[in-house]
Design a protein around this motif. Sequence first.
Motif, PDB file in Angstrom:
ATOM      1  N   VAL A   1      37.683  43.322  51.947  1.00 42.93           N
ATOM      2  CA  VAL A   1      39.058  43.544  51.578  1.00 42.93           C
ATOM      3  C   VAL A   1      39.701  42.235  51.696  1.00 42.93           C
TER       4      VAL A   1
ATOM      5  N   THR B   1      44.644  48.883  42.534  1.00 48.31           N
ATOM      6  CA  THR B   1      43.876  47.737  43.691  1.00 48.31           C
ATOM      7  C   THR B   1      42.479  48.007  42.789  1.00 48.31           C
TER       8      THR B   1
ATOM      9  N   GLU C   1      34.092  55.365  42.329  1.00 47.75           N
ATOM     10  CA  GLU C   1      33.918  55.021  42.809  1.00 47.75           C
ATOM     11  C   GLU C   1      34.663  53.355  43.421  1.00 47.75           C
ATOM     12  N   VAL C   2      33.394  52.931  42.032  1.00 43.86           N
ATOM     13  CA  VAL C   2      34.228  50.967  41.924  1.00 43.86           C
ATOM     14  C   VAL C   2      34.401  51.646  40.512  1.00 43.86           C
ATOM     15  N   ASP C   3      35.122  50.252  40.113  1.00 40.32           N
ATOM     16  CA  ASP C   3      36.143  49.908  38.282  1.00 40.32           C
ATOM     17  C   ASP C   3      34.915  48.700  38.376  1.00 40.32           C
TER      18      ASP C   3
ATOM     19  N   ARG D   1      38.857  48.209  42.381  1.00 39.98           N
ATOM     20  CA  ARG D   1      37.200  48.097  43.634  1.00 39.98           C
ATOM     21  C   ARG D   1      36.146  47.481  42.467  1.00 39.98           C
ATOM     22  N   TRP D   2      35.457  46.565  43.701  1.00 42.70           N
ATOM     23  CA  TRP D   2      34.199  45.691  42.764  1.00 42.70           C
ATOM     24  C   TRP D   2      33.095  45.657  42.878  1.00 42.70           C
TER      25      TRP D   2
ATOM     26  N   ILE E   1      38.725  44.914  46.503  1.00 47.17           N
ATOM     27  CA  ILE E   1      37.880  45.755  47.414  1.00 47.17           C
ATOM     28  C   ILE E   1      36.302  45.577  46.743  1.00 47.17           C
ATOM     29  N   TYR E   2      35.251  44.751  47.381  1.00 48.45           N
ATOM     30  CA  TYR E   2      34.598  44.093  47.092  1.00 48.45           C
ATOM     31  C   TYR E   2      33.157  44.196  48.338  1.00 48.45           C
ATOM     32  N   SER E   3      32.812  45.463  47.224  1.00 50.66           N
ATOM     33  CA  SER E   3      31.801  45.603  47.869  1.00 50.66           C
ATOM     34  C   SER E   3      30.061  45.161  47.309  1.00 50.66           C
TER      35      SER E   3
ATOM     36  N   LYS F   1      31.646  45.182  52.639  1.00 50.45           N
ATOM     37  CA  LYS F   1      33.152  45.905  51.722  1.00 50.45           C
ATOM     38  C   LYS F   1      34.045  44.209  52.692  1.00 50.45           C
TER      39      LYS F   1
END
Length: 537
Positions: A205, A25, A242-244, A27-28, A224-226, A203
Amino acid sequence: MLKRFQFAMLVLAMVAFATAADARTLRWARGGEALTLDPHSQNEGATATLMHHMYETLVWRDKDSKLIPRLALSWQILPSDPTIWEFKLRPNVKFHDGTPMTADDVVFSLDRARSETSDFKALHSVVESVSKIDDLTIHVKMKGPSPLWINNLTNTFIMSKKWAEEHNIQKPQDFKNKEENYATRNENGTGPYILVSRDPEVKTVMKINPDHWAEQKPEATEIIYSVIKSDATRVAALLSGEVDLVQDLPVQDVERLKTTPGIKVVTGLENRTIFFSVDQGAKELRTSNIKGKNPFADVRVRRAMNLVLDRDAIKRVVMRGMAIPTNTIVPIPVNGWTKELDAYPKPDIEAAKKLMEEAGYKDGFTVTLNCPNDRYINDEAICQAYVGMLGRIGINVTLVSQTKTLHFQLLQKGDLDFYMLGWGVPPYDSGYVFDFLVHTRSDQPLPGEEGESLGGWNGSHYSNGEIDKKIVALGTEIDLAKRDKSINEIWKKVQDDQVFMAVHNQVLAYAMKEGVNVEVEPENQPNMIYATFSKTQ
């Protein structure tokens, strides 16, 4: 029997473990949201970025900005007719609902992208018609030879004709009039990722498309685009795990994050210019204390505004060095850029005051500046800095800063007196800038003109019939030397008329966890099919 059962369970466990181990996953997070999921509604960077994961185009640019095949395997101008482009489509491509993609879908999509509510129509104003030859071949008939038109296809997405008809979305969403349709929150593309869920401004997904035509699958199996509007909160989310990956990295955090253990920062120049412009076409401004006339209609006022714009101070104080000041709204790689256009004036307050006095505005005037606060790097802070600079020559500005969704709707409707905008140039040619920002708006054609489908982002209401003719002619000019000469002539007139007050080209910075690898992309449209994970991740 028991041993067989235990062996079977062991095999299942091993398969499940392998699947879980392979699942990655990503997380962006970024500061601004995509405006819509309708593939032909908005020609806007963050929107196209998200769209490229779910929808695809006929041609694309690789990481070196070279045109490469995507849904089209090959393309050519027919030797027998230089006004026809022929495309051979990739076979065995399926939409996410399982429907095969054929020439019917491509014809439908190109026609939809040329329709009135599409923000892409200016890109295809030289197209006369699109026709199907067979299931995997289409012809695009141009109004004249158009050897550079192929460059306009990198953000024109292909959608399912059948799906569009089922959901009554044959026409694109009318974004500027706040219309919603089924495509604004749902998708059915052919892309490497499939939409799982979408909560706009929060968000989105996406999961990997197991039936995608490409042999090599992305390493990220889920995205997962936030949207995290606050710079501090976005960086904190990265530091907390929390995000990458963080796009739109605040300039004030770049150096600190470069030395933070476990964090990696990559930088690169963006193909985008930040600029200001004013409504010079209105008889009277909406927000000014000057009544019965428009101060911005006088070129001396516009030149005075350009003379007080201290680009070096903005680079140093607001951008912390992460900007390349300029006086033109095309970056260096774009055809039409020159050193002469790029050379910007040093601030000269006295000369600016003299121009204001000559124009009859010695005591200045009031006006409102509209600015986005979630689209460009430090956009609101740049606007605040310019407000202070303009005050030195008596232009007293009220700043209205708001989300890009509202800002762009007002701008596309032509309802702003004074505004900020950033403009990228995906085809790497000045004609793209002229089509959208310089040509007379299609909703206010010149007398005797039908009004091309151009000028959709021309919030300045700049209008020059001779320049319009030159712009339209660029689309079918095959003598490249003659075309470049015409581009230079258009730029000279645009600069002389001071249509824009260019600020700078953006320098991008992405921050990510150690072990996550994403390169800065010149269009600021990173595609996570290229994201990789190191073994430490």
